[in-house]
Structure formats: structure tokens, C-alpha cells
Design a protein around this motif. Structure first.
Motif, PDB file in Angstrom:
ATOM      1  N   PHE A   1       0.801  -1.228   0.000  1.00 44.67           N
ATOM      2  CA  PHE A   1       0.000   0.000   0.000  1.00 44.67           C
ATOM      3  C   PHE A   1       0.839   1.287   0.000  1.00 44.67           C
ATOM      4  CE2 PHE A   1      -2.738  -3.328   1.750  1.00 44.67           C
ATOM      5  CZ  PHE A   1      -3.818  -3.221   0.890  1.00 44.67           C
ATOM      6  N   LEU A   2       1.947   1.272  -0.731  1.00 49.24           N
ATOM      7  CA  LEU A   2       2.734   2.493  -0.919  1.00 49.24           C
ATOM      8  C   LEU A   2       2.393   3.158  -2.245  1.00 49.24           C
ATOM      9  CD1 LEU A   2       6.258   1.397   0.382  1.00 49.24           C
ATOM     10  CD2 LEU A   2       4.564   2.824   1.550  1.00 49.24           C
ATOM     11  N   SER A   3       2.238   2.361  -3.286  1.00 47.83           N
ATOM     12  CA  SER A   3       1.940   2.903  -4.609  1.00 47.83           C
ATOM     13  C   SER A   3       1.466   1.782  -5.515  1.00 47.83           C
ATOM     14  CB  SER A   3       3.193   3.550  -5.209  1.00 47.83           C
ATOM     15  OG  SER A   3       2.968   3.952  -6.549  1.00 47.83           O
ATOM     16  N   GLU A   4       0.748   2.151  -6.566  1.00 46.50           N
ATOM     17  CA  GLU A   4       0.362   1.196  -7.597  1.00 46.50           C
ATOM     18  C   GLU A   4       1.108   1.473  -8.899  1.00 46.50           C
ATOM     19  OE1 GLU A   4      -3.856   0.856  -8.112  1.00 46.50           O
ATOM     20  OE2 GLU A   4      -4.270   0.954  -5.968  1.00 46.50           O
ATOM     21  N   SER A   5       2.058   2.407  -8.859  1.00 55.25           N
ATOM     22  CA  SER A   5       2.772   2.823 -10.064  1.00 55.25           C
ATOM     23  C   SER A   5       4.235   2.413 -10.001  1.00 55.25           C
ATOM     24  CB  SER A   5       2.684   4.353 -10.219  1.00 55.25           C
ATOM     25  OG  SER A   5       3.652   4.835 -11.119  1.00 55.25           O
ATOM     26  N   ASP A   6       4.692   1.712 -11.047  1.00 55.59           N
ATOM     27  CA  ASP A   6       6.098   1.350 -11.112  1.00 55.59           C
ATOM     28  C   ASP A   6       6.976   2.556 -11.413  1.00 55.59           C
ATOM     29  OD1 ASP A   6       6.227  -1.518 -10.611  1.00 55.59           O
ATOM     30  OD2 ASP A   6       5.034  -1.725 -12.415  1.00 55.59           O
ATOM     31  N   VAL A   7       6.475   3.501 -12.175  1.00 52.75           N
ATOM     32  CA  VAL A   7       7.254   4.714 -12.429  1.00 52.75           C
ATOM     33  C   VAL A   7       7.526   5.441 -11.115  1.00 52.75           C
ATOM     34  CG1 VAL A   7       7.210   7.013 -13.456  1.00 52.75           C
ATOM     35  CG2 VAL A   7       6.527   5.032 -14.812  1.00 52.75           C
ATOM     36  N   GLU A   8       6.489   5.592 -10.300  1.00 52.41           N
ATOM     37  CA  GLU A   8       6.673   6.276  -9.008  1.00 52.41           C
ATOM     38  C   GLU A   8       7.705   5.577  -8.142  1.00 52.41           C
ATOM     39  OE1 GLU A   8       2.074   7.985  -8.631  1.00 52.41           O
ATOM     40  OE2 GLU A   8       2.804   6.493  -7.219  1.00 52.41           O
ATOM     41  N   GLU A   9       7.579   4.270  -8.013  1.00 52.50           N
ATOM     42  CA  GLU A   9       8.483   3.541  -7.120  1.00 52.50           C
ATOM     43  C   GLU A   9       9.889   3.413  -7.720  1.00 52.50           C
ATOM     44  OE1 GLU A   9       7.445   0.367  -4.756  1.00 52.50           O
ATOM     45  OE2 GLU A   9       5.452   1.116  -4.227  1.00 52.50           O
TER      46      GLU A   9
END
Length: 337
Positions: A110-118
Motif C-alpha cells: 500500500f505504498l503505490s500502484e505505479s512502477d514509475v513512481e516507485e
């Protein structure tokens, strides 16, 4: 009077020497990717990067891609890179449990659903020195993530009660922890074993990201597909330290210009596209349902999985600071910074 045959011979020899010197000046690098030749990691990510590097470097640098397990598999590609068997490699960090604990921050739920963001966030906390001590034996060119695990089942999972006791194929330690906290029964296996396990009824669902659903044909043995942010698996493009140090200044400048944060973002965009491809393809198959938890139920799952994050923070040196910085950088990327 000069002899025409002798002049022609000298000219030919001079040209040959020139070509030989030019060839000698070309640096050739081997890039190994254990992924299958036609996987999107190779065709969408690594190959375009190689083409850009070679175009920018001109004749002075050649990067040759070796796809598949010929030069290394996912379990030994790190060692092959450190030992100089290959110059550059793609791999995932999962098989090297314990060596990259700080980087496993991306696997927290539950940190992010985006690989670009992570992916960009991972690179930025590496550059800030928060996780860089894990990479002293290699020269990282990119850090990125694969799509977060979802649940692919023959039973529709709408609530935390629905998952209790459900036998679930899982491929990583963090996933097993999450499933246990939710009340499911994790069964560890390789992705290649999941199809038959589901088909034979040994498990009722598989915990894996969309990027693995089509390659392993899991859509043939499951029909309910729950999108839930269970963490993003970290991956890398590494370069052998000595190979990087020996690069001519011009070649090193090209590698530097086209790597690091921009390369991490590029690879995150590739894995996000993989995620979208798997999801959109399965959504069109009659009888399949792709869905998310309700906001209320999502909050329950997030609360149930808090111990995973707490344990990671407690067991990881400087864990609280790393997590805070990672969350901050995710928010920065999301805001366009």
C-alpha cells in the motif's frame, strides 16, 4: 616515377591499418538478460536503451544483448556481473534475499500502484545514500520495480473474510507474510509451477503481478482477478565496476547521460505497460472479472498488513528514515517533481 602498383599497395595497407585501429578503439560490452528474448523487458526496455547508447556513442561503443539464460539466470546473474562474466545485466533482487534489505522497501504494501513512481523513488533514495551501501560491488545503471502482486483466483475475493484459509501460490517471503496476516494459507513455489498447482486444485489462487499472468497462462486456470497494492518487486540494471572504470571518457559520458534516474524511469514505464497489457487482455476474455476492493475493505486490508511494514522498519538499519524518504519521493514523482 612512382610505381602505381606500389602506391596502391601502400594505400591499401594504410586503409587496413586505419580500420584495424578503429576496430581496436571500439569498446564492446555484453549485456545479459535472463528474460526470454521476446519479453517486454528486452524489446520495450533494454533494446531501445542499447540503440540510443550506440547512436550517441557512434562507432566507439558496442553493447550486445544476450537474452535468455545463456550467460546467467535470475539466481546467478548478480555474481556473473560482479565477477566480470558479463559487463551489464538485468535481474531481480528477490533471489538475493538478505543482501538488499533496504531496497526491499518497495515491496511493502500500500505504498503505490505505479512502477514509475516507485522506480524513480528507489533511484533517488539510492542517490541520497540511504541504500547505496547495498551496491558497493556493482555500478548501478537503473533501479526499478515490477508491478505489485494481485490475487488471481477461481473464487471472488471481496472481503478479508473471503480469503481466510484459501491456499495461495506465492513466490516471495513478503508475500507469504502478507497472506498469513490476511488469514490465507501461503504455499511457496516457482511461477512455473503455479499453473499446474491451480489446475490440480493444490491451490485456489495465485499471488502475482499482471506481468506474469500471460507468460505463465494463469488466465487459463483462474477467472477472478483482484487488483490490490501488495508491494512492488525491485529489479536492476547493473554494470561491472571494473568495466565501467575502464570505459573511455566519451563512452562513459554516454552511459552516464542515458542511465540512472532517466533509465530507472524508462524501465518503470516498461513494467507499468506490462501491467496494463496483462490487465486489459484478461479483462476482454469472456467470463473473467478484473476488480478492486471497496474503499472500506481496502482500508481493512491495509490495517491488517501494518505488521509487515512495522517488522521491516524494526529489522532494517535506518528503516524508518528510508521508508519516510521513499514515501516522500513517491509523492514528489506523483506531483510531477
Amino acid at each position: 616515377m612512382r610505381h602505381p602498383i606500389r602506391i596502391a599497395t601502400i594505400a591499401a595497407a594504410t586503409a587496413a591499418l586505419s580500420l584495424s585501429a578503429q576496430a581496436a578503439d571500439t569498446v564492446s560490452l555484453k549485456l545479459a538478460s535472463p528474460a526470454p528474448p521476446m519479453s517486454q523487458i528486452n524489446t520495450w526496455g533494454l533494446t531501445p536503451w542499447i540503440e540510443e547508447v550506440q547512436k550517441a556513442a557512434g562507432s566507439g561503443l558496442e553493447v550486445k544483448l544476450f537474452p535468455g539464460p545463456a550467460l546467467g539466470n535470475f539466481s546467478n546473474i548478480l555474481d556473473r556481473t560482479i565477477n566480470g562474466v558479463v559487463d551489464i545485466s538485468f535481474g531481480v533482487l528477490g533471489p538475493y534475499g538478505g543482501q538488499f534489505n533496504r531496497t526491499e522497501v518497495s515491496n511493502l504494501p500500500f505504498l503505490s500502484e505505479s512502477d514509475v513512481e516507485e522506480s524513480v523513488a528507489l533511484w533517488r533514495i539510492f542517490k541520497a545514500g540511504l541504500i547505496s551501501m547495498e551496491y558497493e560491488r556493482v555500478h548501478p545503471l537503473a533501479l526499478f520495480t515490477f508491478p505489485g502482486s494481485g490475487l488471481h483466483s477461481n473464487k471472488e475475493i471481496k472481503t478479508v473474510d473471503d480469503i481466510k484459509g484459501v491456499k495461495t501460490a506465492v513466490f516471495a517471503r513478503t508475500g507469504s507474510q502478507e497472506l498469513e496476516l490476511l488469514g490465507a494459507t501461503p504455499i511457496t513455489m516457482t511461477p512455473a509451477d503455479a499453473y499446474q498447482a491451480e489446475q490440480r486444485g493444490l491451490v485456489q489462487q495465485v499471488m502475482v503481478g499482471w506481468s506474469a499472468v500471460l507468460p505463465f497462462k494463469l488466465q487459463e486456470v483462474t477467472k477472478f482477478h483482484l487488483d490490490v497494492a501488495m508491494g512492488q518487486a525491485p529489479a536492476f540494471v547493473f554494470m561491472n565496476k571494473e568495466a565501467y572504470a575502464k570505459l573511455p571518457a566519451s563512452a562513459k559520458a554516454v552511459i552516464d547521460k542515458l542511465s540512472y534516474e532517466s533509465f530507472s524511469r524508462r524501465m518503470g514505464e516498461v513494467t507499468d505497460r506490462q501491467d496494463d497489457l496483462g490487465r486489459s487482455t484478461v479483462r476482454k476474455i469472456p467470463g473473467h472479472k478484473v476488480y478492486k476492493l471497496s474503499p472500506e475493505e481496502n482500508a481493512k486490508w491495509e490495517k491488517a498488513l501494518v505488521p509487515v511494514t512495522e517488522e521491516w522498519v524494526k529489522s532494517t538499519p535506518n528503516g524508518a528514515a528510508i521508508l519516510a524518504a521513499f514515501r516522500k519521493e513517491i509523492a514528489n514523482v506523483r506531483a510531477g517533481h
